[in-house]
Each structure stands twice: as structure tokens, then as C-alpha cells.
Design an enzyme around this catalytic site. Structure first.
Site, PDB file in Angstrom:
ATOM      1  N   GLU A  36       9.728  -2.339 -55.757  1.00  0.00           N
ATOM      2  CA  GLU A  36       8.573  -3.058 -55.211  1.00  0.00           C
ATOM      3  C   GLU A  36       7.339  -2.178 -54.990  1.00  0.00           C
ATOM      4  OE1 GLU A  36      10.801  -6.689 -52.901  1.00  0.00           O
ATOM      5  OE2 GLU A  36      10.451  -4.858 -51.751  1.00  0.00           O
ATOM      6  N   HIS A  93       7.002   1.492 -50.897  1.00  0.00           N
ATOM      7  CA  HIS A  93       7.591   1.392 -49.552  1.00  0.00           C
ATOM      8  C   HIS A  93       7.354   2.679 -48.759  1.00  0.00           C
ATOM      9  CE1 HIS A  93       9.900  -2.448 -49.642  1.00  0.00           C
ATOM     10  NE2 HIS A  93       9.874  -2.243 -50.954  1.00  0.00           N
ATOM     11  N   TRP A 134      19.803  -5.328 -57.986  1.00  0.00           N
ATOM     12  CA  TRP A 134      19.700  -6.194 -56.804  1.00  0.00           C
ATOM     13  C   TRP A 134      18.977  -7.505 -57.091  1.00  0.00           C
ATOM     14  CZ3 TRP A 134      15.371  -7.706 -53.779  1.00  0.00           C
ATOM     15  CH2 TRP A 134      14.142  -7.199 -54.188  1.00  0.00           C
ATOM     16  N   ASP A 147      11.400   3.940 -45.027  1.00  0.00           N
ATOM     17  CA  ASP A 147      10.727   2.747 -45.545  1.00  0.00           C
ATOM     18  C   ASP A 147       9.519   2.508 -44.658  1.00  0.00           C
ATOM     19  OD1 ASP A 147      10.106   0.055 -46.582  1.00  0.00           O
ATOM     20  OD2 ASP A 147      12.128   0.115 -47.411  1.00  0.00           O
TER      21      ASP A 147
END
Length: 466
Positions: free
Chosen positions: A329, A273, A395, A195
Site C-alpha cells: 500500500e 506505511h 494477502w 507502521d
């Protein structure tokens, strides 16, 4: 640490049917499917041996565990029921044993404790191992309450994720967590290895990943991330924080987990990420410059070649059915103006950057499928068009998971508002250190992953776990 383990314990009580428990069984986590309290206690003696009909590697691995953790070595007997006072009886076939990780039925066991002895029976070594964990939880001061237990897990996937990018944990620490997972009958360790906080896995073909981005200038991830001048740095730089796992480290941890009937699912973040990747290899970014974007350039064939080469090394180290690709994301900001990304969209008739990410995910899935693996990703991989064989980790709430399962995709429910441990649990909201949000223990404890409206429906078939 104790707070974390308490929360972890309670979080998985819901994994089997909740029934009123006698006092002696209140320490059993998760609660057994069926339990009855008998009269008396069984006393454990120091010289006690556990007799089993397991052979070969099953015997060797379990013997090492019982000898080191329980201080009771194994002994072999063809018919354990006819001798000894502590008996482990495997009644299944080698094929059933191989299928145990994916079948909750094959992970079940029956336990009987009387004043004269202990008997655990199962179709597989996995079931016997879980029966031993129940015995460990029942033991107090060398005595075990007499009980009959019949238990089968509710979900095949019972997991814990640890993010080693934002905070680097040592091998010894991870092994302690695997021990705790085994004690509570958790069987999937989701290992978040890459990440923006740092790349943590040795990749022999791309050494700059660890040489240049395994360390950063601050240990506190939040402070570092919010710093306008955040930087990666080589090992040995004054104040450098981080580290990485060599491939030998990873093999060691995979073996350690397997001995505890835990499968490790690695997560290699893509295409978002990926700050550390485009720092080490800026040619994989849209701009060609480090510190300018978090996403990989998904319009360049070099990116696909890079990720496939990384995944080849990942698959050599991890035998898991699933490989987690993240997928969450992604900014998609630079893709809108990148000539390569725009060309890729035009050539494949993609209407927006969400579909461009979906195109990338489809290609990664095809690659993994061609090597006998399956793709798992966060629920953002549903945007655009979900890859045909992908499994979804939900999530951002529960809706995505329900939608995916309804469409016959396998799902792991991990809604942030119930299961994330980086939430405040104290009031006022000060402890433990958290990124925000407030999740009390009872909220985690009482979460039911399958809505009442879907009980008994085909949806349950695709809800692999939590």
C-alpha cells in the site's frame, strides 16, 4: 480473547490431512495425520518424571518447559525405552535438529499411549515438543486416552501475525500468545513492529523513532487515524498512548519463543506505511515536512542508508531466516513529482513509480542477502518486477501467491478473506470489533491453500505455509 483463540484453533485444523477422528482425538488441533484409538487410559501422577535421551541445551530448555507448564520435570537416560513410564526418545542427529524449522518431515513424531506408559519418538527435539502438545490436548482430569498417533505437519510455515503498531501489546500478553501458538503447533510469529500507528522497536542509532513516534494522542487506532489532526507525541504527554520494546525486551521474547520452537519474523515497514518515520526524520521524505506523506523518499541515498542501518540492528536481534519488509500500500504519490525520485528513475531506466518501488525492494533484498537473510514482503512487491530471491506473503486474495509459486518463489498464503482475524464473525455484523468484512469460522476452517488443479504439482514445493 476466547473467541480469538477459538478462531485461531480452527484456522489451522487444515494443516494436516483431515481424517475421521475417534472421540478421544477430537480435541487434537491440528488433526493428526494418522491416529488410532486403543483400549484404556493412562493416569498421570503428580510425581511423574519424563525421561529423555536429550542432552545439553535441548534438555535444559525442554526441562524448564515441562517443569513449569506440565508440572513434570525431565530426567536423563541413555536408553529411555528401557525404563520409566513417560519416555521422549530423540532418534535424529544434531544436523537434523538444526534443519527442523524448515523441514516438515523432521517436525514429525510418533506417540503411543497405553495404560502402562507414554512414548514419544521423533528425529528432533521439535517433534518431541509437538508430541507433548498432543499429550496436553488429550489430557482430561489427569487421564489420557490410549492412542497411537503418527503426525507430520503439512506446511513448514504455520504462522500468526500480531500488529503491535496499531495496538501496543505488553510483553506478558505476547508471551501468552506464544504459549497458545505452541499448544496448537504453530511455528512462526510474524511480529509487525512498525507502521503509521507507531514505531515499536528500540533502534539505538535512531533514538527519535521511539522518543517521538512510539506514542500517539489516542488509543483507538481507527479514531486516531480518521482524525484530521492526528499527531504523535512524546511519552508523558497527557492522554498519550503507546510504548515500545527495548532491545532487551526483544531478546527476552525471542528466547521465550525459541524455547517453544517458534521463530519470530520481524516486519519493518518500507517504503510505505512510514508516517512515523518521516515524522521523526522528515529529511527521509520527498517534501522534507512531517505529516505530508506516508512514503519514504526512495530517490535519496539517505533513505537506503537509514533502512540498512535499521536492518542491521534488526538482524542482530532476530536470528530468523526471513526479514519482512512490508512493501504494501505505498502511495507513490509524491514520487511522481519529487526531483530525487525522478532522477533515480531516469538513471535506472524505470518507466513508472511501480518500477521505482521494485528498484528499492531489489536493493533491500541485496542487502539482506549479503547478510545471509531472505526478504519476505506482502504481494505488492510483485508489482514492477519481483526481486529474484524474495518470498511473497499473499494477502489480497490467492492469485498473487499462485503466480509467485508458479514462478518458483516461496509463498506464504494469508488471504484476507479467509485468515484475517479482524473480521466480523457474528450476525448481525457487530462482534468482535472489526475493520470491516465478514468471515465466519467455517470459512476459515475449510480454506484449502493449494487449489485442486495444482495438487501434486511443483507448486506445492513453493507453498511454505499459511
Amino acid at each position: 480473547m476466547m473467541r480469538k483463540h477459538i478462531l485461531l484453533s480452527a484456522a489451522f485444523l487444515l494443516l494436516s490431512t483431515a481424517v475421521p477422528m475417534p472421540v478421544a482425538a477430537q480435541n487434537i488441533i491440528p488433526q493428526p495425520e494418522n491416529i488410532s484409538l486403543l483400549k484404556g487410559q493412562f493416569k498421570l501422577n503428580k510425581g511423574l518424571k519424563i525421561v529423555t535421551n536429550l542432552t545439553g541445551s535441548d534438555f535444559k530448555v525442554l526441562n524448564q518447559y515441562t517443569s513449569e507448564v506440565m508440572n513434570h520435570p525431565l530426567a536423563y537416560a541413555k536408553n529411555p525405552s528401557q525404563q520409566a513410564v513417560f519416555r521422549l526418545i530423540c532418534k535424529g542427529t544434531a544436523q537434523q535438529a538444526a534443519q527442523a524449522m524448515d523441514s516438515v518431515r523432521l517436525q514429525g513424531y510418533e506417540l503411543e499411549v497405553t495404560p502402562k506408559g507414554i512414548t514419544i519418538q521423533s528425529l528432533t527435539p521439535t517433534g518431541l515438543f509437538y508430541g507433548l502438545q498432543t499429550v496436553r490436548q488429550l489430557e482430561k482430569d489427569g487421564k489420557i486416552a490410549c492412542v497411537k498417533v503418527k503426525d507430520t505437519p503439512r506446511f513448514a510455515y504455520r504462522g500468526l501475525m500480531i500488529d503491535c503498531s496499531r495496538h501496543f501489546w505488553t510483553k506478558e500478553f505476547l508471551k501468552k500468545q506464544l504459549d497458545a501458538m505452541a499448544y496448537f503447533k504453530l511455528d512462526r510469529f510474524h511480529w509487525h513492529l512498525t507502521d503509521g500507528g507507531g514505531w515499536r522497536m528500540e533502534v539505538k542509532q535512531y533514538p527519535r523513532l521511539t522518543a517521538e513516534t512510539a506514542y500517539r494522542t489516542q488509543s483507538d487506532w481507527t479514531c486516531w487515524w480518521m482524525d484530521k489532526d492526528r499527531r504523535y507525541c512524546p511519552a508523558g504527554t497527557p492522554g498519550a498512548y503507546g510504548g515500545y520494546y527495548t532491545q532487551e525486551d526483544i531478546k527476552d521474547i525471542v528466547r521465550y519463543a525459541a524455547a517453544r520452537h517458534i521463530e519470530i519474523i520481524p516486519e519493518i515497514e518500507m517504503p510505505g506505511h512510514s508516517d512515523e518515520v518521516v515524522f521523526a526524520y522528515p529529511e527521509l521524505s520527498c517534501t522534507g515536512k512531517p505529516y505530508t506523506q506516508s512514503d519514504l523518499c526512495v530517490g535519496r541515498e539517505a533513505t537506503y542508508t537509514f533502512m540498512e542501518n535499521v536492518l542491521k540492528e534488526v538482524m542482530e536481534l532476530f536470528p530468523s531466516k526471513y526479514i519482512h519488509i512490508g512493501g504494501d500500500e505505498a502511495e507513490r504519490r509524491t514520487w511522481k513529482t519529487c526531483p530525487d525520485c525522478q532522477r533515480m528513475m531516469k538513471e535506472n531506466h524505470l518507466k513508472d513509480v511501480a518500477e521505482l518501488q521494485s528498484h528499492f525492494t531489489h536493493r533491500m533484498e541485496e542487502f539482506l542477502n549479503s547478510h545471509g537473510r531472505k526478504l519476505l514482503g506482502w504481494d505488492e512487491i510483485m508489482e514492477g518486477k519481483l526481486a529474484p530471491n524474495a518470498a511473497v506473503m499473499s494477502w489480497r486474495g490467492t492469485e498473487a501467491g499462485i503466480e509467485a509459486a508458479t514462478s518458483k518463489h516461496h509463498v506464504v498464503m494469508a488471504p484476507q478473506q479467509f485468515y484475517y482475524l479482524n473480521m466480523y464473525q457474528d450476525n448481525p455484523m457487530e462482534q468482535p470489533k472489526a475493520q470491516g468484512g465478514y468471515t465466519r469460522l467455517d470459512k476459515t476452517y475449510n480454506y484449502e491453500p493449494i487449489p485442486a488443479a495444482y495438487k501434486g504439482s511443483n507448486l506445492e514445493k513453493y507453498m511454505d505455509g499459511v
